[in-house]
Scaffold this motif. Sequence first.
Motif, short mmCIF file in Angstrom:
data_model
loop_
_atom_site.label_atom_id
_atom_site.label_comp_id
_atom_site.label_asym_id
_atom_site.label_seq_id
_atom_site.Cartn_x
_atom_site.Cartn_y
_atom_site.Cartn_z
N UNK A 53 1.37 -1.33 -0.01
CA UNK A 53 -0.03 0.11 -0.74
C UNK A 53 0.94 1.05 -0.04
N UNK A 54 1.33 1.27 0.78
CA UNK A 54 3.34 2.40 1.02
C UNK A 54 3.24 3.32 -0.37
N UNK A 55 3.93 2.00 -1.40
CA UNK A 55 4.86 1.94 -2.54
C UNK A 55 3.53 2.24 -3.28
N UNK A 56 2.12 2.16 -3.81
CA UNK A 56 1.24 2.58 -5.02
C UNK A 56 0.85 4.25 -3.76
N UNK A 57 0.94 4.41 -2.80
CA UNK A 57 0.81 5.89 -2.34
C UNK A 57 1.66 6.56 -2.52
N UNK A 58 2.40 6.43 -3.03
CA UNK A 58 3.89 6.87 -2.70
C UNK A 58 3.83 7.84 -4.56
N UNK A 59 2.41 6.93 -5.41
CA UNK A 59 2.68 7.34 -6.50
C UNK A 59 0.97 7.54 -6.87
N UNK A 60 -0.03 8.12 -5.91
CA UNK A 60 -1.13 8.78 -6.13
C UNK A 60 -1.25 9.99 -6.70
N UNK A 61 -0.93 10.55 -6.26
CA UNK A 61 -0.50 11.85 -7.09
C UNK A 61 -1.50 12.88 -6.56
N UNK A 62 -1.87 12.22 -4.99
CA UNK A 62 -3.67 12.91 -4.01
C UNK A 62 -2.92 12.57 -2.69
#
Length: 647
Positions: free
Chosen positions: A466-475
């Motif tokens: 989740x942290x990996x994806x959150x870092x790329x979420x742009x929001x």
Amino acid sequence: MCGITGIFDTRGTRDIDRAVLQRMNDAQFHRGPDEGSVHVEPGLGLGHRRLSIIDIATGQQPLFNEDGSVVVVFNGEIYNYQQLIPELQAAGHTFRTKSDTEVIVHAWEQWGEACVERFRGMFAFALWDRGRQTLFLARDRLGVKPLYYALLDDGRLLFGSELKSLLAHGGLKRDLDPLAVEEYFALGYVAEPRTIFRQARKLPPAHTLAIRRGAPLPEPREYWDVRFTLDNPIALDEACAELQHRLQESVRLRMISEVPLGAFLSGGVDSSAVVATMAGLSAEPVNTCSIAFDDPKYNESEFAQKVASRYRTNHRVETVKSDDFDLIDTLATLYDEPYADSSAIPTYRVCQLARKHVTVALSGDGGDENFAGYRRYRLHLMEERLRSALPLSVRQPVFGLLGRVYPKADWAPRVLRAKTTFEGMARTSVEAYFHSVSLLRGPMRAQLFSPAFKALLGSYDARQVFERHAARAGTDDPLALVQYLDLKTYLVGDINTKVDRASMAHSLEVREPLMDHPLVEWLATLPNHLKVRGHEGKVLLKKAMEPLLPHDVLYRPKMGFAVPLERWFRGPLKQRVKDAVLGERLAATGWFDHKYLEHLVHAHHSGVRDYSAPLWSLLMFDAFLRQVVDAEAPTLDARRAPAEALA
């Protein structure tokens, strides 16, 4: 819908064993029982199983360009292929078929790796360009269609629609990845790009992999991502009209078929919206199917019937008995990896029912993620308001202590079940959301795993997914962030995996109008008040559907597609659970704490705690070890591919 597989020599042009390739292809017979072919040339073998949907007469694969230098095997549908054909013809390309498959070949010749950016659909394909000595693998934006690959020690690359095709090769090592095991017990599935086997990978959604012979294996390249801008100033009435138009377009594209077509109708908002839209586009009654349960607690069939009656659909209903638990071993073989969503059972049954009447079925999958329908979103927003009132340095010690000492009260009214809320308050936003969706939360996994297994994990925690994806979420918007996380994790790893395997087990193609990527992109621009208001989710979808659907279908509490695990494990499956969880197979791994396993079994059987979710995950892990890891060449069923001409 189809199955693809292949072998590619990344180092040279060593011979491909045609019999091995055929075995890999036959392992996916269920994905395409209509036809099957393989193509072999120096250093390359491609296999394809076909479920004929479009251009039945001339759409056979592997499919080549005019001079035979480019060849593709393809699983899925390119819904905008009819718009792309004239454009490619104008550029000088000659078409020999009327299939969407041939569009891929010519789009590659015209636009190269950027061809995927022009495709609107669900797809996984492998394309070989002999002139460029390049193998090109691609997967659709939202991961509707799967694609696995593995680089063997000898430099051969295997790929396929399902892991069972790679396993059928015989060269893939069955060593399990401890990090994947951690992800499984946290999430109920192994998250992209990992697989349960160390040597194999999933190609992530919206990624391509271009492998040039003689060059090192590159990292996959991302070609698309959704951006939650929330900056669209559109009013509610205008948004409703726009949504109706976009939904009609998406459904219309997915109704193109040369074989019988229908829809799933659960009685929920999403599938009902799809069926209502189909009815408005079809001159003939829509074919619909539903699963009913003999346990009223899980039965939504009366709401499905209301929609079916309103639109005079050809509606079929079958009742699933509340003791329908005979699929455990079938599911383990079906998924090739441990998979712990128990709604796989009714999903398997509804696909089984649908295939008796149609070859293509439209579904409502993706609605909860894109329209913000999950109850957990509203709970997360409530917690976020509380978290924003206090700094983490204050919340962590205070609520961390409360979370540890407050009893877990599964039996109590929901308002008194504060333990999870306290635990969430002590965490960051991403940590809290991961904690809330975890099958076995961090403290439980800490007790479940043995010291030896924890040593294998090192510092790894599934939260890092989740942290990996959150870092790329742009929001950093609380709702947009968790929607993004679900689009990257739960939708792909759980929902799409479940539907693909269950449908393909019955040679049924399922299409997903609520995952149309232009629709997803547009919804991501809308402000949150068009998605969630107070205790109501899916605000826009429900408002847009008010003229088309009954009020009690739109505004009743969400039920879900569940099975009575708690009762099963205290009744008819009591001994089976005990034998599996406390048996030799799990013990032999050395990965689990036996005393904690005993606690899970005895506390659940005695009624002290509801441990049905962790027990189901352990039961399915045991079944996976037995049906897949211990098997030489797992197959879905006893069917064998007929003798067919090889290309």
